[in-house]
Design a protein around this motif. Structure first.
Motif, mmCIF file in Angstrom:
data_model
loop_
_atom_site.group_PDB
_atom_site.id
_atom_site.type_symbol
_atom_site.label_atom_id
_atom_site.label_comp_id
_atom_site.label_asym_id
_atom_site.label_seq_id
_atom_site.Cartn_x
_atom_site.Cartn_y
_atom_site.Cartn_z
ATOM 1 N N ILE A 125 112.110 124.639 -18.636
ATOM 2 C CA ILE A 125 111.388 125.664 -17.803
ATOM 3 C C ILE A 125 111.182 124.963 -16.567
ATOM 4 N N SER A 126 111.192 125.130 -15.478
ATOM 5 C CA SER A 126 110.697 124.773 -14.066
ATOM 6 C C SER A 126 108.768 124.742 -14.051
ATOM 7 N N THR A 127 108.676 123.178 -13.375
ATOM 8 C CA THR A 127 107.189 123.902 -13.184
ATOM 9 C C THR A 127 106.461 122.276 -11.807
ATOM 10 N N ILE A 132 100.312 123.332 -18.387
ATOM 11 C CA ILE A 132 101.987 122.243 -19.464
ATOM 12 C C ILE A 132 101.596 121.786 -21.220
ATOM 13 N N ILE A 141 106.267 124.738 -27.602
ATOM 14 C CA ILE A 141 107.330 124.278 -26.840
ATOM 15 C C ILE A 141 108.319 122.753 -28.455
ATOM 16 N N THR A 148 112.437 120.750 -20.153
ATOM 17 C CA THR A 148 111.729 121.062 -18.977
ATOM 18 C C THR A 148 111.900 120.368 -17.566
ATOM 19 N N LEU A 180 105.183 115.318 -22.191
ATOM 20 C CA LEU A 180 106.529 116.250 -22.275
ATOM 21 C C LEU A 180 107.494 115.548 -22.486
ATOM 22 N N VAL A 186 113.242 115.966 -21.059
ATOM 23 C CA VAL A 186 112.013 116.388 -19.664
ATOM 24 C C VAL A 186 113.569 116.008 -18.966
#
Length: 430
Positions: A125-127, A132, A141, A148, A180, A186
């Motif tokens: 996941i890219s954010t 989130i 998750i 992430t 995260l 992460v």
């Protein structure tokens, strides 16, 4: 938000297919509300302001995964279905951020994550979003095969507010990383990094490591040819100094200007040392430097994570890695063809100007680009790869890997420091 019909291309293949280890992209939304000034999707004519946004049909994703993973020996499988069958990791958030404010309304990302969780499908996941960190997302998750990536252009809130419009501030994203890190692996992406920020970037990497990241990827700012003056002025104003001097060589790759070569090399050499000293891995995510760092899976850093082993390898960058690890000064087509690639038509995923007649599949298309390599696509797009006059027995070009390229691979970690001296595979003209 007024929703429109289903986003037909929510799962697709990135145009970065020739060099990207994560070509299978997934997006919840067809457009992005963050409106970052440097956004490649916006500057290439897509991802316009949120009007008529289309959203993912997560039930269709469920059906596609079910068919791809449970139906064997089906000769009609598409390229995407074959990638899914191979468990090639999905990049979730390739064209738009899955956690922008739209997500508060329909929770399309949440429902899609539940589908991916149920199939235990490897997902990155890219954010830049903060949604989130809500409990319902962290719970899903924590139950999933998920890594992430949180993106930054600067850790300075003031600078960010001037170039990353309608986007959570870096200080908020640091809190996202901390949340995260408690439930999954992460990383942080300094993409794009504004040139001239080396000292502050070293401090940023220390801050990110302390927040809990396991990997850092750095890509220096590319300036689109069509928006060069506008974006140069805008970013120079935001950081309070001129950045144009870093582009004086006018290095073009495709339709984008790259920073001057020596500055890029200096930046990655220095920052990689900092990251390693902190016990985290590092990616030199500039396209022309991808083969030379220790992160095999492009800029993601997930190549050693359990469940992510089947990252995509049929790339020119992987071919160069294969040659480097053989200590071969010659880059041969066999360094590419030894890897797996799906079959089936790809013209719908390839820019119309890049299509090749009678080569509407990955292997044929890549072979054509191998023999017609340019500074934009093919082996010659990468640092230190040089032309020769030679071809192998099948008529495929042979390239030379320069001594400087080997030195860079040693410095950035693509090959171990104990590697023996590079050797030619056959006699080749100087």
């Amino acid at each position: 938000m007024a929703e429109n019909k289903d986003y037909r291309y929510s799962m697709s293949i990135t145009s970065q297919l020739p060099h990207c280890s994560l070509p299978l992209r997934l997006d919840s939304y067809s457009k992005c509300s963050y409106r970052c000034s440097y956004c490649f999707a916006k500057n290439r004519g897509g991802n316009h302001p949120p009007k008529g946004i289309k959203t993912i049909n997560y039930k269709s994703v469920d059906k596609l995964l079910c068919k791809s993973l449970k139906t064997e020996n089906d000769s009609t499988k598409t390229v995407i279905s074959q990638l899914l069958e191979n468990k090639t990791p999905i990049h979730f958030g390739g064209m738009s951020d899955p956690f922008m404010e739209y997500e508060e309304y329909g929770q399309k990302t949440l429902e899609t994550l539940k589908v991916l969780r149920d199939y235990h499908y490897p997902t990155i996941i890219s954010t830049k979003g903060t949604l989130i960190t809500k409990d319902e997302y962290l719970k899903v998750i924590s139950q999933s095969l998920v890594a992430t990536q949180v993106s930054f252009s600067s850790l300075d809130d003031k600078v960010s507010s001037l170039i990353e419009f309608n986007t959570p501030l870096p200080s908020e994203r640091l809190d996202v990383i901390k949340s995260l890190a408690a439930v999954c692996w992460v990383s942080a992406r300094l993409q794009p990094l504004i040139p001239g920020e080396l000292d502050s970037t070293i401090e940023a990497i220390k801050t990110l490591a302390k927040a809990g990241v396991k990997h850092i990827s750095v890509e220096l700012l590319k300036l689109p040819l069509t928006e060069y003056s506008k974006l140069t002025t805008q970013i120079s104003s935001a950081v309070g100094r001129e950045i144009e001097e870093y582009y004086s060589e006018r290095r073009l790759m495709g339709l984008e200007f790259l920073v001057n070569r020596e500055y890029a090399l200096l930046t990655h050499k220095e920052l990689s040392k900092v990251a390693w000293g902190l016990g985290i891995s590092y990616s030199s995510a500039d396209t022309d430097l991808l083969p030379y760092d220790s992160s095999d899976c492009c800029c993601s850093g997930v190549h050693e994570l359990p469940g992510f082993e089947n990252y995509y390898r049929y790339t020119f960058s992987q071919a160069i890695r294969n040659a480097l690890r053989e200590n071969s000064k010659l880059l041969m087509y066999e360094h590419l063809s030894c890897e797996w690639a799906p079959d089936g038509p790809i013209n719908q995923y390839v820019n119309s100007k890049s299509r090749v007649e009678d080569a509407n599949n990955i292997i044929g298309w890549m072979a054509a680009k191998w023999n017609s390599s340019t500074k934009s696509i093919g082996p010659l797009a990468f640092y230190g790869i040089e032309e020769t006059e030679c071809y192998d027995n099948n008529g495929m070009k042979i390239y030379r890997i320069s001594n400087k390229a080997f030195e860079l691979a040693l410095q950035l970690g693509a090959i171990p420091k104990t590697a023996t001296k590079a050797k030619d595979k056959m006699l080749i003209p100087n």
